[in-house]
Write a protein that holds these residues in place. Structure first.
Motif, PDB file in Angstrom:
ATOM      1  N   MET A   1       0.728  -1.227   0.006  1.00 24.81           N
ATOM      2  CA  MET A   1      -0.153  -0.157  -0.005  1.00 24.81           C
ATOM      3  C   MET A   1       0.900   1.328   0.138  1.00 24.81           C
ATOM      4  SD  MET A   1      -2.935   1.184  -0.182  1.00 24.81           S
ATOM      5  CE  MET A   1      -4.372   0.575   0.474  1.00 24.81           C
ATOM      6  N   LYS A   2       2.009   1.040   0.584  1.00 20.63           N
ATOM      7  CA  LYS A   2       2.920   2.320   0.921  1.00 20.63           C
ATOM      8  C   LYS A   2       3.662   2.816  -0.627  1.00 20.63           C
ATOM      9  CE  LYS A   2       7.536   3.452   2.637  1.00 20.63           C
ATOM     10  NZ  LYS A   2       8.540   2.951   3.366  1.00 20.63           N
ATOM     11  N   LYS A   3       3.826   1.796  -1.246  1.00 27.29           N
ATOM     12  CA  LYS A   3       4.286   1.739  -2.604  1.00 27.29           C
ATOM     13  C   LYS A   3       3.265   2.577  -3.549  1.00 27.29           C
ATOM     14  CE  LYS A   3       7.719  -1.363  -3.957  1.00 27.29           C
ATOM     15  NZ  LYS A   3       9.142  -1.207  -4.354  1.00 27.29           N
ATOM     16  N   ILE A   4       2.245   2.092  -3.489  1.00 24.50           N
ATOM     17  CA  ILE A   4       0.959   2.794  -4.312  1.00 24.50           C
ATOM     18  C   ILE A   4       0.682   4.210  -3.874  1.00 24.50           C
ATOM     19  CG2 ILE A   4      -1.460   2.646  -4.615  1.00 24.50           C
ATOM     20  CD1 ILE A   4      -1.219  -0.545  -4.683  1.00 24.50           C
ATOM     21  N   LEU A   5       0.646   4.527  -2.635  1.00 17.82           N
ATOM     22  CA  LEU A   5       0.475   5.842  -2.087  1.00 17.82           C
ATOM     23  C   LEU A   5       1.501   6.865  -2.456  1.00 17.82           C
ATOM     24  CD1 LEU A   5      -1.589   5.102   1.372  1.00 17.82           C
ATOM     25  CD2 LEU A   5      -2.615   5.760  -0.993  1.00 17.82           C
ATOM     26  N   CYS A 111      -2.274   6.849  -8.473  1.00 19.27           N
ATOM     27  CA  CYS A 111      -2.544   5.855  -7.560  1.00 19.27           C
ATOM     28  C   CYS A 111      -3.140   4.820  -8.157  1.00 19.27           C
ATOM     29  CB  CYS A 111      -3.321   6.379  -6.218  1.00 19.27           C
ATOM     30  SG  CYS A 111      -2.613   7.348  -4.985  1.00 19.27           S
ATOM     31  N   CYS A 114      -0.566   2.956 -10.438  1.00 20.44           N
ATOM     32  CA  CYS A 114       0.292   2.108  -9.315  1.00 20.44           C
ATOM     33  C   CYS A 114      -0.417   0.898  -8.862  1.00 20.44           C
ATOM     34  CB  CYS A 114       0.457   3.073  -8.248  1.00 20.44           C
ATOM     35  SG  CYS A 114       1.696   4.303  -8.551  1.00 20.44           S
ATOM     36  N   TRP A 115      -1.577   0.946  -8.577  1.00 24.60           N
ATOM     37  CA  TRP A 115      -2.326  -0.098  -8.350  1.00 24.60           C
ATOM     38  C   TRP A 115      -2.457  -1.354  -9.384  1.00 24.60           C
ATOM     39  CZ3 TRP A 115      -6.839  -2.673  -9.970  1.00 24.60           C
ATOM     40  CH2 TRP A 115      -7.193  -3.902  -8.896  1.00 24.60           C
ATOM     41  N   LYS A 119      -0.055  -5.052  -9.550  1.00 28.25           N
ATOM     42  CA  LYS A 119      -0.929  -6.345  -9.718  1.00 28.25           C
ATOM     43  C   LYS A 119      -0.117  -7.200 -10.783  1.00 28.25           C
ATOM     44  CE  LYS A 119      -3.985  -5.703  -6.904  1.00 28.25           C
ATOM     45  NZ  LYS A 119      -3.857  -6.328  -5.472  1.00 28.25           N
TER      46      LYS A 119
END
Length: 180
Positions: A1-5, A111, A114-115, A119
């Motif tokens: 989640m940190k990577k995405i945000l 974001c 990134c999500w 995946k």
């Protein structure tokens, strides 16, 4: 989640900074919002006409026209002047709120990218850059270019440059960040 945000935050800022440079410092969109010395005359005439706020295509037939009348009318209009008009009765500009909404939108869409990228199992920097640029091309074709097909934009080249440069920058950032 940190990577995405964090990826979305920094990538959104990159988009926002490029948009700011493109529309202000570089003035790349000048052809789409040119100055005319006749602006006061035109605005006075529009206000005096009683026209309602809205967007207009001039000239245009009423919606109830049949196809035969429409075809005849369109032939008569060929080669004549036309315009697209967006009319507002009062200038209202909230620069701070508009900039905040733009920045938040940019962060949100990066974001989302990134999500999607999180995946996919790949470690290729080229993939991240290409995927980001493809998002830019999709945005350009689905937005400004599709409108340009019907109602030519004088700054269509600037919109294409925006899509390629801004999303290329995001791709370079994400190629480094997402592969860490």
């Amino acid at each position: 989640m940190k990577k995405i945000l964090i990826g979305g935050l920094v990538g959104g800022i990159l988009l926002f900074v490029w948009q700011t440079v493109s529309w202000t410092v570089a003035n790349m969109h000048n052809k789409g919002q040119q100055y005319t010395a006749k602006q006061d005359t035109l605005l006075t005439a529009l206000a005096a006409s009683g026209i309602e706020e809205g967007s207009y295509l001039l000239p245009r037939m009423e919606n109830e026209s049949d196809m035969a009348a429409m075809e005849t009318w369109m032939k008569e209009q060929t080669g004549k002047p036309w315009a697209r008009l967006s009319y507002y009765k009062a200038w209202e500009m909230n620069m701070g709120m508009n900039m905040a909404r733009g920045l938040l939108s940019d962060i949100a869409i990066v974001c989302m990218l990134c999500w999607i990228l999180a995946k996919i199992s790949t470690s290729s920097a080229g993939f991240y850059i290409l995927a980001s640029v493809m998002i830019g091309v999709i945005s350009f074709v689905n937005g400004p270019y599709t409108g340009h097909i019907w109602y030519p934009l004088h700054d269509i080249g600037a919109h294409l440059t925006d899509a390629l440069v801004s999303w290329g920058l995001v791709g370079v950032w994400l190629a480094w960040w997402m592969r860490r």
